[in-house]
Write a protein that holds these residues in place. Structure first.
Motif, short mmCIF file in Angstrom:
data_model
loop_
_atom_site.label_atom_id
_atom_site.label_comp_id
_atom_site.label_asym_id
_atom_site.label_seq_id
_atom_site.Cartn_x
_atom_site.Cartn_y
_atom_site.Cartn_z
N LYS A 141 0.87 -1.18 0.00
CA LYS A 141 0.00 0.00 0.00
C LYS A 141 0.90 1.22 0.00
O LYS A 141 2.11 1.12 0.21
N TYR A 142 0.29 2.39 -0.23
CA TYR A 142 1.10 3.59 -0.24
C TYR A 142 1.24 4.16 1.17
O TYR A 142 0.26 4.31 1.90
N ASN A 143 2.50 4.43 1.55
CA ASN A 143 2.78 5.07 2.82
C ASN A 143 3.67 6.28 2.58
O ASN A 143 4.76 6.15 2.00
N ALA A 144 3.20 7.45 3.01
CA ALA A 144 4.01 8.65 2.83
C ALA A 144 5.28 8.57 3.65
O ALA A 144 6.36 9.02 3.21
N GLN A 145 5.18 7.99 4.84
CA GLN A 145 6.34 7.79 5.70
C GLN A 145 6.63 6.29 5.80
O GLN A 145 5.71 5.50 6.06
N LEU A 146 7.88 5.93 5.57
CA LEU A 146 8.24 4.52 5.59
C LEU A 146 8.89 4.13 6.90
O LEU A 146 9.62 4.92 7.51
N GLU A 147 8.62 2.91 7.33
CA GLU A 147 9.25 2.37 8.54
C GLU A 147 10.11 1.18 8.15
O GLU A 147 9.70 0.33 7.36
N HIS A 148 11.30 1.13 8.71
CA HIS A 148 12.23 0.02 8.52
C HIS A 148 12.69 -0.12 7.07
O HIS A 148 13.18 -1.18 6.67
N MET A 149 12.50 0.91 6.27
CA MET A 149 12.97 0.92 4.89
C MET A 149 13.47 2.33 4.56
O MET A 149 12.95 3.31 5.07
N ALA A 150 14.48 2.40 3.72
CA ALA A 150 14.96 3.70 3.26
C ALA A 150 14.08 4.19 2.12
O ALA A 150 13.61 3.40 1.30
N ASP A 151 13.85 5.49 2.06
CA ASP A 151 12.98 6.07 1.04
C ASP A 151 13.81 6.69 -0.07
O ASP A 151 14.40 7.76 0.09
N GLY A 152 13.84 6.01 -1.22
CA GLY A 152 14.57 6.53 -2.37
C GLY A 152 13.63 7.04 -3.44
O GLY A 152 14.05 7.29 -4.57
#
Length: 208
Positions: A141-152
């Motif tokens: 699903k779409y998450n604006a803020q990611l947890e436990h993953m880097a956002d590239g």
């Protein structure tokens, strides 16, 4: 740590360095946005930095936004033939164009309907050329803020320059334009061939 990315059209060197070095999860549930690397890439021609843009079918205003994964390629114009001709003109004299052209050219002859899937194929084709084996996950699903993953995911923004000067390599028109930073992975592949792997693995990912 896994990195969430958008699959883009023959990604930039910055994006492909991330793909080469990290475990990648494709963002599947984002909305399509214009003027991004989703449907464009930059190469170097005799005129300098040159954009290749993939035409897409736009939905009507009343239909609102559409998911990136739902975007359909517009085949009413011969863009595939035009892009391949541009690549041939730009890179025919590069050291490794003839070595890889039989791998790259079929992408411009395929009948893929969706931009997302076509872009994934461009990434997988480059990985095959480089002998890199990768498996990709997808978001649920779409998450604006990611947890436990880097956002590239910011790497998809064509107007946002990555503040890193990459190690220079020989470019076909370098004598005319100097070194042009962070072009499509195609520029690196056609100019550096098998050295592309070491180049990508040695790039800093501090921008993440």
């Amino acid at each position: 740590m896994s990195v969430v990315l958008h699959p883009t059209y023959f990604p930039s060197i910055a994006t492909f360095a991330v793909i080469a070095q990290k475990e990648i999860i494709w963002e599947v549930f984002d909305n399509f946005q214009k003027q991004t690397y989703r449907n464009r890439c930059y190469i170097c021609t005799d005129q300098g930095r040159h954009m290749m843009n993939i035409p897409i079918k736009h939905v009507g205003v009343n239909e609102g936004r559409q998911l990136y994964s739902d975007v359909v390629l517009d085949k009413s114009t011969p863009w595939q033939k035009q892009h391949w001709r541009t690549l041939e003109t730009a890179y025919r004299t590069s050291p490794y164009f003839e070595f890889y052209e039989d791998d790259i050219k079929p992408l411009y002859e395929n009948t893929e309907e969706h931009l997302f899937n076509f872009n994934v194929k461009t990434v997988e084709t480059i990985l095959d050329c480089l002998g890199i084996q990768k498996e990709f996950g997808t978001t649920l699903k779409y998450n604006a803020q990611l947890e436990h993953m880097a956002d590239g995911r910011f790497l998809v923004e064509a107007k946002k320059d990555i503040e890193i000067q990459y190690q220079e390599y020989e470019q076909v028109f370098g004598d005319r334009h100097g070194f042009i930073n962070n072009l499509s992975i195609l520029d690196l592949l056609f100019n550096e061939g098998p050295n592309t792997v070491d180049y990508l693995m040695n790039q800093s990912l501090k921008f993440l």
